[in-house]
Design a protein around this motif. Structure first.
Motif, short mmCIF file in Angstrom:
data_model
loop_
_atom_site.label_atom_id
_atom_site.label_comp_id
_atom_site.label_asym_id
_atom_site.label_seq_id
_atom_site.Cartn_x
_atom_site.Cartn_y
_atom_site.Cartn_z
N PHE A 14 0.84 -1.20 0.00
CA PHE A 14 0.00 0.00 0.00
C PHE A 14 0.87 1.25 0.00
N PHE A 15 1.91 1.25 0.84
CA PHE A 15 2.81 2.41 0.87
C PHE A 15 3.50 2.59 -0.47
N THR A 50 -12.45 2.44 9.87
CA THR A 50 -11.14 2.28 9.24
C THR A 50 -11.25 2.40 7.73
N LEU A 51 -12.28 1.80 7.16
CA LEU A 51 -12.46 1.84 5.70
C LEU A 51 -12.61 3.27 5.21
N ALA A 57 -7.32 7.60 0.81
CA ALA A 57 -6.02 7.42 0.16
C ALA A 57 -6.14 6.60 -1.10
N ASP A 58 -6.92 5.53 -1.05
CA ASP A 58 -7.10 4.65 -2.21
C ASP A 58 -8.25 3.71 -1.90
N PRO A 59 -9.23 3.57 -2.79
CA PRO A 59 -10.39 2.72 -2.53
C PRO A 59 -10.17 1.24 -2.79
N VAL A 60 -8.91 0.81 -2.95
CA VAL A 60 -8.65 -0.59 -3.30
C VAL A 60 -9.21 -1.54 -2.25
N LEU A 61 -9.15 -1.17 -0.97
CA LEU A 61 -9.64 -2.06 0.08
C LEU A 61 -11.16 -2.19 0.01
N SER A 62 -11.86 -1.06 -0.15
CA SER A 62 -13.32 -1.12 -0.25
C SER A 62 -13.76 -1.90 -1.47
N GLU A 63 -13.03 -1.74 -2.57
CA GLU A 63 -13.35 -2.49 -3.78
C GLU A 63 -13.18 -3.99 -3.55
N GLY A 286 -3.77 -6.25 12.60
CA GLY A 286 -2.44 -5.82 12.20
C GLY A 286 -2.43 -5.25 10.80
N THR A 287 -3.27 -5.81 9.93
CA THR A 287 -3.35 -5.29 8.56
C THR A 287 -3.90 -3.88 8.55
N LYS A 288 -4.92 -3.64 9.34
CA LYS A 288 -5.50 -2.29 9.45
C LYS A 288 -4.44 -1.29 9.89
N MET A 289 -3.69 -1.63 10.94
CA MET A 289 -2.68 -0.72 11.47
C MET A 289 -1.57 -0.49 10.46
N ALA A 290 -1.18 -1.55 9.74
CA ALA A 290 -0.11 -1.42 8.75
C ALA A 290 -0.52 -0.51 7.60
N MET A 291 -1.76 -0.66 7.15
CA MET A 291 -2.22 0.18 6.04
C MET A 291 -2.40 1.63 6.47
N GLU A 292 -2.79 1.84 7.73
CA GLU A 292 -2.85 3.21 8.24
C GLU A 292 -1.45 3.81 8.37
N ASP A 293 -0.49 2.99 8.77
CA ASP A 293 0.90 3.44 8.78
C ASP A 293 1.33 3.88 7.38
N ALA A 294 0.95 3.06 6.39
CA ALA A 294 1.35 3.35 5.01
C ALA A 294 0.83 4.71 4.57
#
Length: 362
Positions: A14-15, A50-51, A57-63, A286-294
Motif C-alpha cells: 500500500f505504501f 477504518t475503511l 487514500a485509495d479505494p482498493v480495500l473497499s473495492e 495488524g493489517t488495518k494498522m499497517a495500512m494506516e501506517d502506510a
C-alpha cells in the motif's frame, strides 16, 4: 529518489503504491522472500471507520470487500449452548490472499518494481536506496538486526492461539466458547468469502498442556500445520461448525507477543506495520494498522519531500500515539482472553456472559 520496501504484505504494498502515485519519478522496489501467491493466515477484518479513512487514500480495500468480502453489524457470542447477539460496529472481512493479489495489481499498475523470492540478507545491498521501509512482519529480521537502534521489546502473553480456516460459514464476527474435557477453548471466527471463514482458537496454557497440544515440533519449516491439533479441535467444536473441517495454513500454536520499538527509525531505515507494533487481534487488525501506517508515511513523505529524516520524524510523531492507543486498549482485552475460562465458568447466564465479553471482542 530510490525507495526500498522489505516485505510485500498489505502495509508495504500500500505504501509503495501511494508513494509511486504521488511521486511518479521515484524508483520504488519491493523485496519479498516468498512467491507472489504465498500467504500465511486466512482473513483480514476492518471496521467501517477504518475503511472510511483508508478510502481517502485509495479505494482498493473497499473495492476488494465489495467484490470479494463479507460485511456484518452484530457480534454473536456462543456459550453454554446459547447464542447471544450484541450490537456492535459495522465490520467487513476479506481473504488475505485476495487482498494481496489486488494490492499487487495496484502496485504494478503504478510502476512499482516487485522482486519476489528475493531475500535481502546483507543490509549493504540497500545502500543505494534513499529510504528503506522495514515491513517484514512481527518477527522482523531487520528490527532484530538493528536492535541497538530500534530498541524493540515484547510482552508475551501466557495464552496460546492457533489460526485455522473452516468451510463452515459464520454470519459475522462470532465468539465460540467450548468447555471440553481438558479445559475451555474459544474461537474468534468470521466469514472472509462465500466459502471460507477464519477460525482462530485461543486457550489458557494449562488447558493447552492438559490437551497434549505441545507435541508439534515448532522447528519444522514454515508451511506445515499441526494436524493433531486440527483433528482435536474439529472434534471439540464439531457441533459448533456442523461437522465442517478446519483448514490449515502454517497453523501452529503460538503465544501472542505485544511488540514495541523505542524508535521507529534508524537513519534512512524506518519500521512500518507489525515490525513497529502489534496489538492483540481481539481489538485491532495488524493489517488495518499497517495500512494506516502506510498512509501516514506516504503523507509525511509528501509534506517533507526534500528531507527523508524530516519525513520520518513527522511520520513517527503522528503515528506512534495512535498505535500506542490501540496497544493500550488491547491490554485489558488481552488479559480478559488470557483468563476467559474462569468467566465462562462464573457466568451461568449466557446473556450476562455476552455482556461481559462484548467490550473485549471489538
Amino acid at each position: 529518489m530510490k525507495v526500498a520496501c522489505i516485505g510485500a504484505g498489505p502495509g508495504g504494498l500500500f505504501f509503495a503504491t501511494l508513494l509511486k502515485r504521488s511521486r511518479p519519478g521515484t524508483e520504488v522496489v519491493v523485496f519479498e522472500r516468498n512467491r507472489p501467491d504465498d500467504t500465511f493466515g486466512f482473513g483480514v477484518v476492518f471496521s467501517d471507520a477504518t475503511l472510511d479513512a483508508l478510502d481517502a487514500a485509495d479505494p482498493v480495500l473497499s473495492e476488494a470487500l465489495d467484490k470479494h468480502g463479507r460485511h456484518w453489524d452484530d457480534i454473536e457470542v456462543r456459550v453454554h449452548g446459547a447464542r447471544e447477539r450484541v450490537g456492535g460496529m459495522g465490520m467487513a472481512a476479506v481473504a488475505r490472499k485476495t487482498l494481496l493479489s489486488l494490492l499487487q495489481e495496484r502496485a504494478r499498475a503504478e510502476g512499482v518494481e516487485m522482486r519476489f523470492q528475493h531475500e535481502v540478507r546483507d543490509p549493504a545491498e540497500l545502500d543505494v536506496f534513499d529510504l528503506v521501509v522495514v515491513c517484514d512482519g512481527a518477527n522482523s529480521r531487520f528490527r532484530t538486526l538493528f536492535a541497538d537502534d530500534f530498541a524493540p521489546t515484547a510482552e508475551v502473553a501466557s495464552a496460546k492461539f492457533i489460526w485455522f480456516g473452516t468451510t463452515y460459514m459464520f454470519d459475522g464476527l462470532t465468539f465460540v466458547h467450548q468447555d471440553g474435557p481438558d479445559g475451555v477453548f474459544a474461537a474468534h471466527a468470521y466469514p472472509i468469502s462465500d466459502s471460507l471463514s477464519t477460525f482462530i482458537v485461543e486457550t489458557d496454557a494449562d488447558s493447552w498442556a492438559r490437551a497434549g497440544r505441545d507435541t508439534f515440533d515448532p522447528s519444522t519449516p514454515p508451511g506445515a500445520s499441526d494436524e493433531k491439533t486440527k483433528s482435536y479441535l474439529e472434534d471439540l467444536f464439531r457441533e459448533q461448525i456442523d461437522g465442517h473441517p478446519l483448514v490449515g495454513n502454517n497453523s501452529r500454536w503460538a503465544n501472542f507477543a505485544t511488540r514495541r520499538a523505542s524508535s521507529w527509525r534508524r537513519g534512512k531505515w524506518v519500521l512500518l506495520g507489525d515490525a513497529a507494533h502489534t496489538a492483540h487481534f481481539s481489538v485491532g487488525s495488524g493489517t488495518k494498522m499497517a495500512m494506516e501506517d502506510a498512509v501516514a508515511l506516504a503523507e509525511a513523505m509528501g509534506e517533507a519531500s526534500r528531507s527523508v529524516p524530516e519525513a520520518l520524524d513527522l511520520y513517527e510523531e503522528r503515528r506512534r500515539p495512535k498505535a500506542e492507543r490501540i496497544q493500550n486498549s488491547a491490554r485489558p482485552s488481552l488479559s480478559w482472553w488470557e483468563h476467559f475460562g474462569r468467566y465462562v465458568r462464573s457466568f451461568d447466564d449466557p446473556t450476562q456472559f455476552a455482556v461481559s465479553a462484548a467490550p473485549n471482542v471489538t
